[in-house]
Motif scaffolding. Sequence first.
Motif, PDB file in Angstrom:
ATOM      1  N   PRO A  43      -5.979 -17.561 -13.999  1.00  0.00           N
ATOM      2  CA  PRO A  43      -6.110 -16.339 -13.197  1.00  0.00           C
ATOM      3  C   PRO A  43      -7.324 -16.284 -12.277  1.00  0.00           C
ATOM      4  O   PRO A  43      -7.211 -15.808 -11.144  1.00  0.00           O
ATOM      5  N   ARG A  44      -8.471 -16.748 -12.750  1.00  0.00           N
ATOM      6  CA  ARG A  44      -9.667 -16.510 -11.950  1.00  0.00           C
ATOM      7  C   ARG A  44      -9.607 -17.203 -10.589  1.00  0.00           C
ATOM      8  O   ARG A  44      -9.754 -16.556  -9.556  1.00  0.00           O
ATOM      9  N   PRO A  45      -9.396 -18.525 -10.530  1.00  0.00           N
ATOM     10  CA  PRO A  45      -9.303 -19.138  -9.206  1.00  0.00           C
ATOM     11  C   PRO A  45      -8.143 -18.572  -8.396  1.00  0.00           C
ATOM     12  O   PRO A  45      -8.259 -18.415  -7.178  1.00  0.00           O
ATOM     13  N   TRP A  46      -7.055 -18.257  -9.072  1.00  0.00           N
ATOM     14  CA  TRP A  46      -5.879 -17.731  -8.368  1.00  0.00           C
ATOM     15  C   TRP A  46      -6.208 -16.395  -7.711  1.00  0.00           C
ATOM     16  O   TRP A  46      -5.913 -16.188  -6.523  1.00  0.00           O
ATOM     17  N   SER A  97     -23.008 -16.226   9.945  1.00  0.00           N
ATOM     18  CA  SER A  97     -23.221 -17.409  10.779  1.00  0.00           C
ATOM     19  C   SER A  97     -22.725 -18.681  10.108  1.00  0.00           C
ATOM     20  O   SER A  97     -22.588 -19.720  10.773  1.00  0.00           O
ATOM     21  N   LEU A  98     -22.438 -18.616   8.835  1.00  0.00           N
ATOM     22  CA  LEU A  98     -21.914 -19.789   8.127  1.00  0.00           C
ATOM     23  C   LEU A  98     -20.454 -20.001   8.478  1.00  0.00           C
ATOM     24  O   LEU A  98     -19.744 -19.048   8.823  1.00  0.00           O
ATOM     25  N   ASN A  99     -19.995 -21.239   8.365  1.00  0.00           N
ATOM     26  CA  ASN A  99     -18.566 -21.427   8.541  1.00  0.00           C
ATOM     27  C   ASN A  99     -17.846 -20.900   7.295  1.00  0.00           C
ATOM     28  O   ASN A  99     -18.444 -20.677   6.239  1.00  0.00           O
ATOM     29  N   GLU A 100     -16.550 -20.721   7.464  1.00  0.00           N
ATOM     30  CA  GLU A 100     -15.780 -19.984   6.454  1.00  0.00           C
ATOM     31  C   GLU A 100     -15.847 -20.640   5.082  1.00  0.00           C
ATOM     32  O   GLU A 100     -16.072 -19.962   4.071  1.00  0.00           O
ATOM     33  N   ARG A 101     -15.689 -21.931   5.038  1.00  0.00           N
ATOM     34  CA  ARG A 101     -15.672 -22.615   3.742  1.00  0.00           C
ATOM     35  C   ARG A 101     -17.029 -22.530   3.055  1.00  0.00           C
ATOM     36  O   ARG A 101     -17.118 -22.300   1.848  1.00  0.00           O
ATOM     37  N   ASP A 102     -18.081 -22.747   3.831  1.00  0.00           N
ATOM     38  CA  ASP A 102     -19.418 -22.693   3.251  1.00  0.00           C
ATOM     39  C   ASP A 102     -19.703 -21.292   2.712  1.00  0.00           C
ATOM     40  O   ASP A 102     -20.252 -21.130   1.619  1.00  0.00           O
ATOM     41  N   ARG A 103     -19.337 -20.283   3.499  1.00  0.00           N
ATOM     42  CA  ARG A 103     -19.588 -18.900   3.088  1.00  0.00           C
ATOM     43  C   ARG A 103     -18.827 -18.569   1.812  1.00  0.00           C
ATOM     44  O   ARG A 103     -19.370 -17.976   0.879  1.00  0.00           O
ATOM     45  N   GLU A 104     -17.568 -18.961   1.758  1.00  0.00           N
ATOM     46  CA  GLU A 104     -16.765 -18.633   0.584  1.00  0.00           C
ATOM     47  C   GLU A 104     -17.257 -19.384  -0.648  1.00  0.00           C
ATOM     48  O   GLU A 104     -17.275 -18.830  -1.759  1.00  0.00           O
ATOM     49  N   ALA A 105     -17.644 -20.629  -0.472  1.00  0.00           N
ATOM     50  CA  ALA A 105     -18.172 -21.391  -1.614  1.00  0.00           C
ATOM     51  C   ALA A 105     -19.435 -20.722  -2.150  1.00  0.00           C
ATOM     52  O   ALA A 105     -19.614 -20.610  -3.373  1.00  0.00           O
ATOM     53  N   LEU A 106     -20.273 -20.262  -1.246  1.00  0.00           N
ATOM     54  CA  LEU A 106     -21.513 -19.603  -1.655  1.00  0.00           C
ATOM     55  C   LEU A 106     -21.222 -18.309  -2.424  1.00  0.00           C
ATOM     56  O   LEU A 106     -21.837 -18.032  -3.458  1.00  0.00           O
ATOM     57  N   LEU A 107     -20.277 -17.536  -1.926  1.00  0.00           N
ATOM     58  CA  LEU A 107     -19.958 -16.258  -2.576  1.00  0.00           C
ATOM     59  C   LEU A 107     -19.278 -16.472  -3.924  1.00  0.00           C
ATOM     60  O   LEU A 107     -19.498 -15.713  -4.869  1.00  0.00           O
ATOM     61  N   LEU A 108     -18.463 -17.495  -4.025  1.00  0.00           N
ATOM     62  CA  LEU A 108     -17.842 -17.775  -5.317  1.00  0.00           C
ATOM     63  C   LEU A 108     -18.886 -18.246  -6.320  1.00  0.00           C
ATOM     64  O   LEU A 108     -18.842 -17.880  -7.501  1.00  0.00           O
ATOM     65  N   LYS A 109     -19.816 -19.052  -5.866  1.00  0.00           N
ATOM     66  CA  LYS A 109     -20.881 -19.494  -6.772  1.00  0.00           C
ATOM     67  C   LYS A 109     -21.682 -18.299  -7.242  1.00  0.00           C
ATOM     68  O   LYS A 109     -22.093 -18.264  -8.417  1.00  0.00           O
ATOM     69  N   ALA A 110     -21.900 -17.337  -6.364  1.00  0.00           N
ATOM     70  CA  ALA A 110     -22.641 -16.134  -6.736  1.00  0.00           C
ATOM     71  C   ALA A 110     -21.904 -15.320  -7.802  1.00  0.00           C
ATOM     72  O   ALA A 110     -22.515 -14.525  -8.514  1.00  0.00           O
ATOM     73  N   GLU A 111     -20.595 -15.524  -7.904  1.00  0.00           N
ATOM     74  CA  GLU A 111     -19.813 -14.841  -8.936  1.00  0.00           C
ATOM     75  C   GLU A 111     -19.699 -15.668 -10.205  1.00  0.00           C
ATOM     76  O   GLU A 111     -18.913 -15.337 -11.098  1.00  0.00           O
ATOM     77  N   GLY A 112     -20.454 -16.762 -10.255  1.00  0.00           N
ATOM     78  CA  GLY A 112     -20.486 -17.553 -11.479  1.00  0.00           C
ATOM     79  C   GLY A 112     -19.413 -18.621 -11.576  1.00  0.00           C
ATOM     80  O   GLY A 112     -19.184 -19.167 -12.654  1.00  0.00           O
ATOM     81  N   PHE A 113     -18.770 -18.915 -10.474  1.00  0.00           N
ATOM     82  CA  PHE A 113     -17.742 -19.958 -10.504  1.00  0.00           C
ATOM     83  C   PHE A 113     -18.391 -21.321 -10.750  1.00  0.00           C
ATOM     84  O   PHE A 113     -19.449 -21.626 -10.246  1.00  0.00           O
ATOM     85  N   THR A 114     -17.686 -22.153 -11.535  1.00  0.00           N
ATOM     86  CA  THR A 114     -18.126 -23.534 -11.700  1.00  0.00           C
ATOM     87  C   THR A 114     -17.666 -24.337 -10.487  1.00  0.00           C
ATOM     88  O   THR A 114     -16.862 -23.865  -9.666  1.00  0.00           O
ATOM     89  N   TYR A 115     -18.142 -25.546 -10.382  1.00  0.00           N
ATOM     90  CA  TYR A 115     -17.710 -26.411  -9.287  1.00  0.00           C
ATOM     91  C   TYR A 115     -16.200 -26.652  -9.354  1.00  0.00           C
ATOM     92  O   TYR A 115     -15.515 -26.686  -8.325  1.00  0.00           O
ATOM     93  N   ASP A 116     -15.694 -26.843 -10.573  1.00  0.00           N
ATOM     94  CA  ASP A 116     -14.255 -27.053 -10.719  1.00  0.00           C
ATOM     95  C   ASP A 116     -13.482 -25.831 -10.215  1.00  0.00           C
ATOM     96  O   ASP A 116     -12.455 -25.959  -9.542  1.00  0.00           O
ATOM     97  N   GLU A 117     -13.973 -24.640 -10.542  1.00  0.00           N
ATOM     98  CA  GLU A 117     -13.280 -23.418 -10.125  1.00  0.00           C
ATOM     99  C   GLU A 117     -13.383 -23.212  -8.621  1.00  0.00           C
ATOM    100  O   GLU A 117     -12.423 -22.767  -7.978  1.00  0.00           O
TER     101      GLU A 117
END
Lengths: 166, 315
Positions: free
Chosen positions: A49-52, A108-128
């Motif tokens: 569920p979480r990544p989904w 100013s970040l590109n979309e992928r970088d921004r989303e990766a950063l925000l997901l990491k801020a929510e405690g996502f692991t690299y796999d997630e």
Amino acid sequence: MTGFPAELFTQYYASLVRMLYRRTGDRDRAEEIAQETFARAVAAPPRNPRPWLFAVALNLVREEGRKTVRQGRRLVLYKAEQPEHTEGPDEAMDRGERIALVRTALDSLNERDREALLLKAEGFTYDEIAATLGLARGAIGTTLARARRRLVEAYRAGGNQQHVAS
Amino acid sequence: MSHLDEGVLHALLDGEIPSAELPPIQAHLAACAACRARLEEERQLLAESDDLVELLEVPAEGTVPAGARHSRTPRRAWGRTLAWAASLLAAVGLGYAGHALMQPGSGLEIAANPAAAPRGTDTAPDVSAGQPLIRPQTVTTVDSVRAPAGAAPGNLASRRPAAKAAEAKQEVAAAATSRGDSGAFRSEAQPAPATPPPSVAEAAAPLRDQALRLDERRANPALGLGAVKLTLAPAETIQLADAIRRLGGSLRLIEGLVPLRLEAQGPYVRVVYPSAQGELVLQQQLIDGRVAHTLLAPTGFPIDSLARLRARVRE
């Protein structure tokens, strides 16, 4: 299935809204997208569920971004005063201005970088993060390194400039 | 071994290096001062980045954060929302057992309805204002406040009159209670009631009879405006078609929100929505052929949000 949507909601809703708010800057939009995401989860319960949930939510943001005409409807207003003496920009600005600068730096970040950063801020692991964004796990470290650097550099650069509403 | 790239350094800082790959990396760091210095730089960069992101906390409703982006939020078509609600409820309706929104014996009381019939008449109170005759004791609407702790049930004198949201001190108690079994419906944001609900004194009666009894009490101050306690069957989850039928062919929904489920309990039909603070309930009932509704919110729900949601209630 009993209780499944409620458990999902309890576990992830606040985190999803926070990520969406940071992504969009619009609380109402964040909550609407979060609700729509959970509705879809109820209709088709995901195995992971979480990544989904976060992937669906980010897709919804991108879809809305492509559809919405924003010219003339988007207002970014912030002002940074020049420090009167030799101290860092942080000391010369109040929290509101800092938030405005962070928002601009994040944009100013590109979309992928921004989303990766925000997901990491929510405690996502690299796999997630990799599962959510459809990236290779081995690329996540580099993506986050780049995102963090660009965020900080953009923030520092914005702190030394004056801007007006456009 | 060549110097460590920034991706490896950040993965190391994030604790994401597989254990099997750690020893050579650690050995290199022990031997390479340059990489140790870079690791420290990246550590500070990571900390600063985290601090910046954490500044972007979700603001309280009604406030405009500095640097606010005023972007138009597209309104989805109402029909699309209703279709989602129908599909959602069809998917979950059979899978849930009902649960009591009100604990057994929680007690319901008739609030002093300003729109009620004049003293001495036997006509049913006017519900054109949309205020239900019966208000749950532990849950209040946006227009009313909870009685102070310890106030006697039905002690309407202890209730402050409805006031503007900006002026009244609003306390909105949790609208939903958890199930006794797995607590699957419990929202962690909802606090448990501070005091146990009072016992139920009377069985449910037609609303018109209750209105008459209220008038009798008003006519005879000695009786006091005491509570008329009701007993209702436990809430049950129902389908969309059933909800519409119970309300005489119409169901009110909040535009733009997707419900979690529909419930029925006694004369009430409740549309339950998720929110960050817990469950938001649009409670409706059919009174003299017209649907009256009340929006019930959990503790901590922003007042401005409640007002805006009320404006978005549609049939």
